[in-house]
Design an enzyme around this catalytic site. Structure first.
Site, PDB file in Angstrom:
ATOM      1  N   PHE A  14       0.824  -1.217   0.000  1.00  0.00           N
ATOM      2  CA  PHE A  14       0.000   0.000   0.000  1.00  0.00           C
ATOM      3  C   PHE A  14       0.861   1.272   0.000  1.00  0.00           C
ATOM      4  O   PHE A  14       0.856   2.055  -0.967  1.00  0.00           O
ATOM      5  CB  PHE A  14      -0.921  -0.073   1.222  1.00  0.00           C
ATOM      6  CG  PHE A  14      -1.564   1.210   1.648  1.00  0.00           C
ATOM      7  CD1 PHE A  14      -2.171   2.061   0.725  1.00  0.00           C
ATOM      8  CD2 PHE A  14      -1.588   1.568   2.990  1.00  0.00           C
ATOM      9  CE1 PHE A  14      -2.786   3.238   1.143  1.00  0.00           C
ATOM     10  CE2 PHE A  14      -2.197   2.737   3.421  1.00  0.00           C
ATOM     11  CZ  PHE A  14      -2.777   3.580   2.490  1.00  0.00           C
ATOM     12  N   THR A 136       6.162   2.744  12.838  1.00  0.00           N
ATOM     13  CA  THR A 136       4.771   3.001  13.190  1.00  0.00           C
ATOM     14  C   THR A 136       4.648   3.634  14.571  1.00  0.00           C
ATOM     15  O   THR A 136       5.508   3.429  15.432  1.00  0.00           O
ATOM     16  CB  THR A 136       3.994   1.657  13.175  1.00  0.00           C
ATOM     17  OG1 THR A 136       2.718   1.838  13.768  1.00  0.00           O
ATOM     18  CG2 THR A 136       4.713   0.562  13.959  1.00  0.00           C
ATOM     19  N   ASP A 137       3.541   4.331  14.789  1.00  0.00           N
ATOM     20  CA  ASP A 137       3.287   4.896  16.132  1.00  0.00           C
ATOM     21  C   ASP A 137       2.935   3.796  17.140  1.00  0.00           C
ATOM     22  O   ASP A 137       2.970   4.024  18.350  1.00  0.00           O
ATOM     23  CB  ASP A 137       2.163   5.949  16.080  1.00  0.00           C
ATOM     24  CG  ASP A 137       0.825   5.426  15.551  1.00  0.00           C
ATOM     25  OD1 ASP A 137       0.755   4.247  15.121  1.00  0.00           O
ATOM     26  OD2 ASP A 137      -0.149   6.198  15.557  1.00  0.00           O
ATOM     27  N   GLU A 138       2.615   2.579  16.633  1.00  0.00           N
ATOM     28  CA  GLU A 138       2.185   1.508  17.549  1.00  0.00           C
ATOM     29  C   GLU A 138       3.300   1.075  18.500  1.00  0.00           C
ATOM     30  O   GLU A 138       3.023   0.434  19.511  1.00  0.00           O
ATOM     31  CB  GLU A 138       1.658   0.307  16.759  1.00  0.00           C
ATOM     32  CG  GLU A 138       0.461   0.664  15.916  1.00  0.00           C
ATOM     33  CD  GLU A 138      -0.420  -0.516  15.566  1.00  0.00           C
ATOM     34  OE1 GLU A 138      -0.214  -1.614  16.094  1.00  0.00           O
ATOM     35  OE2 GLU A 138      -1.332  -0.323  14.746  1.00  0.00           O
ATOM     36  N   TYR A 161       2.924  -7.604  16.283  1.00  0.00           N
ATOM     37  CA  TYR A 161       3.303  -6.686  15.196  1.00  0.00           C
ATOM     38  C   TYR A 161       4.109  -5.513  15.734  1.00  0.00           C
ATOM     39  O   TYR A 161       5.222  -5.233  15.274  1.00  0.00           O
ATOM     40  CB  TYR A 161       2.051  -6.181  14.458  1.00  0.00           C
ATOM     41  CG  TYR A 161       2.317  -4.945  13.622  1.00  0.00           C
ATOM     42  CD1 TYR A 161       3.101  -5.022  12.470  1.00  0.00           C
ATOM     43  CD2 TYR A 161       1.800  -3.696  13.978  1.00  0.00           C
ATOM     44  CE1 TYR A 161       3.367  -3.887  11.707  1.00  0.00           C
ATOM     45  CE2 TYR A 161       2.057  -2.570  13.236  1.00  0.00           C
ATOM     46  CZ  TYR A 161       2.838  -2.669  12.092  1.00  0.00           C
ATOM     47  OH  TYR A 161       3.111  -1.540  11.344  1.00  0.00           O
ATOM     48  N   LYS A 165       8.069  -4.421  15.164  1.00  0.00           N
ATOM     49  CA  LYS A 165       8.477  -3.127  14.589  1.00  0.00           C
ATOM     50  C   LYS A 165       9.396  -2.387  15.575  1.00  0.00           C
ATOM     51  O   LYS A 165      10.375  -1.761  15.172  1.00  0.00           O
ATOM     52  CB  LYS A 165       7.250  -2.261  14.260  1.00  0.00           C
ATOM     53  CG  LYS A 165       6.402  -2.766  13.116  1.00  0.00           C
ATOM     54  CD  LYS A 165       7.108  -2.805  11.770  1.00  0.00           C
ATOM     55  CE  LYS A 165       7.381  -1.440  11.194  1.00  0.00           C
ATOM     56  NZ  LYS A 165       7.943  -1.519   9.815  1.00  0.00           N
ATOM     57  N   LEU A 201      -9.192  -1.416   8.260  1.00  0.00           N
ATOM     58  CA  LEU A 201     -10.535  -0.917   8.565  1.00  0.00           C
ATOM     59  C   LEU A 201     -11.203  -0.153   7.403  1.00  0.00           C
ATOM     60  O   LEU A 201     -12.323  -0.500   7.002  1.00  0.00           O
ATOM     61  CB  LEU A 201     -10.502  -0.010   9.817  1.00  0.00           C
ATOM     62  CG  LEU A 201     -11.872   0.560  10.191  1.00  0.00           C
ATOM     63  CD1 LEU A 201     -12.789  -0.518  10.752  1.00  0.00           C
ATOM     64  CD2 LEU A 201     -11.732   1.714  11.185  1.00  0.00           C
ATOM     65  N   PRO A 216     -17.891  -4.922  10.432  1.00  0.00           N
ATOM     66  CA  PRO A 216     -17.482  -5.353  11.777  1.00  0.00           C
ATOM     67  C   PRO A 216     -16.747  -4.251  12.534  1.00  0.00           C
ATOM     68  O   PRO A 216     -15.727  -3.732  12.069  1.00  0.00           O
ATOM     69  CB  PRO A 216     -16.538  -6.532  11.494  1.00  0.00           C
ATOM     70  CG  PRO A 216     -16.027  -6.303  10.103  1.00  0.00           C
ATOM     71  CD  PRO A 216     -17.041  -5.500   9.375  1.00  0.00           C
ATOM     72  N   ARG A 225      -7.789   6.333  16.503  1.00  0.00           N
ATOM     73  CA  ARG A 225      -6.571   6.345  15.696  1.00  0.00           C
ATOM     74  C   ARG A 225      -6.414   7.751  15.108  1.00  0.00           C
ATOM     75  O   ARG A 225      -7.383   8.485  14.976  1.00  0.00           O
ATOM     76  CB  ARG A 225      -6.660   5.308  14.550  1.00  0.00           C
ATOM     77  CG  ARG A 225      -6.816   3.855  15.030  1.00  0.00           C
ATOM     78  CD  ARG A 225      -5.545   3.362  15.676  1.00  0.00           C
ATOM     79  NE  ARG A 225      -5.565   1.979  16.106  1.00  0.00           N
ATOM     80  CZ  ARG A 225      -5.864   1.586  17.354  1.00  0.00           C
ATOM     81  NH1 ARG A 225      -6.229   2.460  18.266  1.00  0.00           N
ATOM     82  NH2 ARG A 225      -5.794   0.318  17.683  1.00  0.00           N
ATOM     83  N   ASP A 290     -13.875  -7.973  20.626  1.00  0.00           N
ATOM     84  CA  ASP A 290     -12.746  -7.045  20.537  1.00  0.00           C
ATOM     85  C   ASP A 290     -11.461  -7.775  20.165  1.00  0.00           C
ATOM     86  O   ASP A 290     -11.310  -8.973  20.423  1.00  0.00           O
ATOM     87  CB  ASP A 290     -12.559  -6.317  21.884  1.00  0.00           C
ATOM     88  CG  ASP A 290     -11.936  -4.945  21.711  1.00  0.00           C
ATOM     89  OD1 ASP A 290     -11.544  -4.591  20.566  1.00  0.00           O
ATOM     90  OD2 ASP A 290     -11.842  -4.208  22.718  1.00  0.00           O
ATOM     91  N   ARG A 291     -10.517  -7.028  19.587  1.00  0.00           N
ATOM     92  CA  ARG A 291      -9.164  -7.528  19.299  1.00  0.00           C
ATOM     93  C   ARG A 291      -8.423  -7.699  20.632  1.00  0.00           C
ATOM     94  O   ARG A 291      -8.439  -6.766  21.455  1.00  0.00           O
ATOM     95  CB  ARG A 291      -8.473  -6.482  18.431  1.00  0.00           C
ATOM     96  CG  ARG A 291      -7.014  -6.707  18.162  1.00  0.00           C
ATOM     97  CD  ARG A 291      -6.403  -5.505  17.431  1.00  0.00           C
ATOM     98  NE  ARG A 291      -6.644  -5.524  15.999  1.00  0.00           N
ATOM     99  CZ  ARG A 291      -6.290  -4.530  15.174  1.00  0.00           C
ATOM    100  NH1 ARG A 291      -5.712  -3.431  15.643  1.00  0.00           N
ATOM    101  NH2 ARG A 291      -6.533  -4.612  13.884  1.00  0.00           N
ATOM    102  N   PRO A 292      -7.744  -8.834  20.877  1.00  0.00           N
ATOM    103  CA  PRO A 292      -6.984  -8.971  22.137  1.00  0.00           C
ATOM    104  C   PRO A 292      -5.887  -7.902  22.207  1.00  0.00           C
ATOM    105  O   PRO A 292      -5.222  -7.625  21.210  1.00  0.00           O
ATOM    106  CB  PRO A 292      -6.357 -10.367  22.035  1.00  0.00           C
ATOM    107  CG  PRO A 292      -7.070 -11.068  20.937  1.00  0.00           C
ATOM    108  CD  PRO A 292      -7.633 -10.025  20.017  1.00  0.00           C
TER     109      PRO A 292
END
Ligand code: NAD
Ligand code: DAU
Length: 355
Positions: A14, A136-138, A161, A165, A201, A216, A225, A290-292
């Site tokens: 992407f 990434t900001d994550e 993930y 990173k 998303l 979903p 975000r 929810d996502r864990p």
């Protein structure tokens, strides 16, 4: 940009494909781009269709895996690589929760292989002058209701993930400190725009809504975000590569904090306006498990990038989202080939086995 041979990893994904388009159209860059991509499920050469013909002497594609150290070394020496912009990664948080192994291999070991190849090249008195690492900001973890991530925020990754990173960021930093490798790192917030793989998303919701499928929303939908239109990200990367201080990190963000549920609602309303359906698409919204370890909120403070390099995003969330929705409507063939699996066969026929 003084680089003549810029190696872009993950250029069929992407952001990488948007970046290559930006660079080749940029009058300030007259060099050659070597796009190195192993074509995982997320890599799609169609994202760069036409470029090999339009820029015959300035763009070349190499199908290779960054986990293959000898292939990487060979590409560095064959093309006399003198700068790198490293996008290649496993990028989807949900996949990292289900199958973390490839994230460790690609994001950590793959980055290590690239750093070693760059170090080898730089030590031979070549013209090698930059390893730019896309992150990434994550890596900073999750915020409470107030405040933003700065470059000084301690790392606190919460998913396989983001942990992978974070590891790769530390390796890049260490190669600068220990070996003097000229590096820069950028930590960016959530991107959206054309060519985003429809597991994320925004494209997932646009396409499901167009097909009348459930939309979903994880948990209560109130996770936040900070959204940035992809070409704004690409322009920030170009500025950092051109004028950023070597050894430094720059945060990139959109000043566009949004709750997931608001975004899904906005997409429904935009589609109802542009391509009306029998019933309002908001009826398709479905709250799911929810996502864990789901990070609650991200927000980026990009004061440093603005102060030092003058960058600021051009697109607002409203204008960027409208452009994105229109792109997915106008390029239904692109997403249909992905969603039907047809592109898997096409890639296999034209590029051999996928990674
Ligand atoms: P993407 O998943 O769309 O694309 C990743 C690309 O890397 C694909 O073309 C894939 O084939 C390639 N790749 C994966 N493993 C490889 C390997 N072992 N060898 C060679 N190529 C490989 O990802 P994206 O969303 O474009 O993200 C690109 C980079 O930007 C990643 O490093 C990601 O962590 C970072 N990032 C993404 C976002 C976002 O919102 N998407 C935000 C901040 C940072
Ligand atoms: O912040 C930068 C990161 O943004 C990048 O490093 C990642 O590569 C990129 O994938 C993205 O990670 P997110 O997990 O934030 O993106 P995603 O699109 O998967 O999810 C965005 C938010 O929407 C998140 O809070 C989870 C939620 N979500 C996601 C999906 C796929 C849903 O509610 N429903 C969904 O179906």
């Amino acid at each position: 940009m003084k680089s003549e041979n810029l190696l872009v990893t993950g250029g069929c994904g992407f952001i990488g494909s948007n970046f290559i388009r930006c660079m080749l159209a940029d009058a300030g860059f007259q060099g050659r781009i070597i796009n190195l991509d192993s074509l995982t499920y997320a890599g799609n050469p169609e994202n760069l269709q036409g470029l090999a013909e339009e820029y015959a002497d300035r763009y070349v594609f190499e199908k290779a895996d960054i986990c293959d150290a000898s292939a990487i070394q060979e590409i560095f020496s064959r093309y006399r690589v003198d700068s790198v912009c490293h996008f290649a990664a496993e990028s989807h948080v949900d996949r990292s929760i289900k199958r973390p192994e490839t994230f460790i291999q690609t994001n950590i070991a793959g980055t290590f292989n690239l750093l070693e190849a760059a170090r080898g090249t730089a030590s031979q008195g070549s013209t090698f002058h930059l390893f730019h690492h896309i992150s990434t900001d994550e890596v900073y973890g999750s915020l409470g209701p107030e405040g933003c991530f700065t470059e000084e925020t301690p790392y606190r990754p919460n998913s396989p993930y983001s942990a992978s990173k974070a590891s790769s960021d530390h390796l890049v930093r260490a190669y600068h400190e220990t070996y003097g490798l000229p590096t820069t790192i950028s930590n960016c917030s959530n991107n959206y725009g054309p060519y985003q793989f429809p597991e994320k998303l925004i494209p997932l919701v646009i396409l499901n809504a167009l097909e009348g499928k459930a939309l979903p929303v994880y948990g209560d939908g109130k996770n936040v975000r900070d959204w940035l239109y992809v070409t704004d990200h690409c322009e920030a990367i170009v500025e950092i590569m051109r004028r950023g201080t070597r050894g430094e990190t720059y945060n990139i963000g959109g000043h566009a904090e949004m709750e997931n549920i608001s975004i899904v609602g906005m997409i429904c309303d935009l589609l109802d306006e542009i391509a009306p359906a029998k019933a309002p698409r908001r009826n398709l919204i479905t709250f799911v498990k929810d996502r864990p370890g789901h990070d609650r909120r991200y927000a980026i403070d990009f004061t440093k990038l603005n102060r030092e390099l003058g960058w600021t995003p051009k697109e607002s969330f409203a204008t960027g989202l409208r452009k994105t929705v229109l792109w997915y409507i106008e390029n239904r063939g692109w997403s249909e080939r992905i969603r039907s699996g047809a592109y898997q066969n096409w890639i296999q026929e034209n590029y051999g086995k996928r990674s």
